[in-house]
Write a protein that holds these residues in place. Sequence first.
Motif, PDB file in Angstrom:
ATOM      1  N   SER A 127     -49.089 -37.245  34.126  1.00 15.45           N
ATOM      2  CA  SER A 127     -50.012 -37.044  32.996  1.00 15.45           C
ATOM      3  C   SER A 127     -49.928 -38.212  32.019  1.00 15.45           C
ATOM      4  N   THR A 172     -47.790 -29.628  32.966  1.00 17.12           N
ATOM      5  CA  THR A 172     -49.201 -29.481  33.341  1.00 17.12           C
ATOM      6  C   THR A 172     -49.356 -28.231  34.192  1.00 17.12           C
ATOM      7  N   ASP A 180     -55.185 -35.417  37.816  1.00 18.76           N
ATOM      8  CA  ASP A 180     -53.743 -35.250  37.590  1.00 18.76           C
ATOM      9  C   ASP A 180     -53.402 -33.844  38.073  1.00 18.76           C
TER      10      ASP A 180
HETATM   11 MG   LIG Z   1     -48.244 -33.398  33.755  1.00 19.78          MG
END
Ligand SMILES: [Mg+2]
Length: 328
Positions: free
Chosen positions: A177, A197, A212
């Motif tokens: 990220s 994430t 991502d």
């Molecule tokens: Mg991440």
Amino acid sequence: MFTCLNDSMLIDEVKIKIAGGKGGDGYVAFSKIKFEKGPTGGDGGDGGNVYLEGTSNLTALNKFRFKKEFSAEDGVDGKNKLLHGRKGKDLILKVPTGTIAHNLINGKDLEVMKVNEKVLLAKGGKGGRGNYFFRSPTNTTPKEYEKGKEGEKFNLFLELQFIADVGLIGLPSAGKSSLLNLLTKADVKVASYPFTTLEPNLGDFYGLIIADIPGLIEGASDGKGLGIKFLRHIKRTKTLIHCISSESENLLNDYKVIRKELERYGKDLVKKQEYIFLTKIDLIDEKEVKEKIKELKKISANVLAVSIYDEDSIEEVKKLLNKIKDSI
Ligand SMILES: [Mg+2]
Ligand SMILES: Nc1nc2c(ncn2[C@@H]2O[C@H](COP(=O)(O)OP(=O)(O)OP(=O)(O)O)[C@@H](O)[C@H]2O)c(=O)[nH]1
């Protein structure tokens, strides 16, 4: 299935029911004018169709979280004096580009790939004809008419697969990220704990779309960590960037762990073009960087040493992304 339970959750698969509008019924009537007596019943209007339409809003499937049944408007019935009923309004359901509609009734799959692209899913029923239609020299006072037909009805499984050119993959905290944020205008949460994430994110590098993907761990394909369902979002990407942190104690093992999970999701994922990024190289000394790069070069020729704090390395990454972009 949703990936986290807050407001920004991303729904990327959902089942819904759709129905085209019913056709309006035909009408039976006769002229009231003296000596005429002829049929004057009008036709019913057709039912509205149901369409999917592409939007760039990735969370557009969220609206299907609670409401699951959708119908287009019915056609209006015919009336006296040869008045035909109005057609029912079409129903347009907006879905993110990259959505596949699996029709669970007829087995057909339809994809919505572009913004504003409209795909017909269910046709409305035909309107019935009124008795005026059935007049003939031998039957000047027909009482026949038709009922409007039902619209098509389907159960759909909507599945979003991101349309991304490049996928960032790797163990949690590998720096995926952080790279996305630095390279694109994305503003994704970054933190030192694993699984920061929780849902895939997209970023735009001058037209090259980068996804991502949440961190994978050993056993993800058996449901460990966040699982591997997110890998659907790199099904359509051509290139993968596999991020491995310089903090790793065993680079080759980390590499293999991820490759195994990719392979268990689907053999196509391991056949994609792949680059390996040794990330966070500011955390180790130059000698160690060289050693680690040498180790990774045993697996692949496409290896880059990267740190978000090292501008030169980021320039190299940008060059690589431009090269990938030019090859598309
Ligand atoms: Mg991440
Ligand atoms: N020193 C250093 N730290 C970095 C670098 N890149 C990322 N980090 C840090 O590493 C931690 C994890 O970074 P993320 O970008 O959240 O990692 P991720 O791969 O997205 O992790 P998940 O979302 O959990 O899969 C954060 O504390 C970042 O600040 C780098 O180049 N150098």
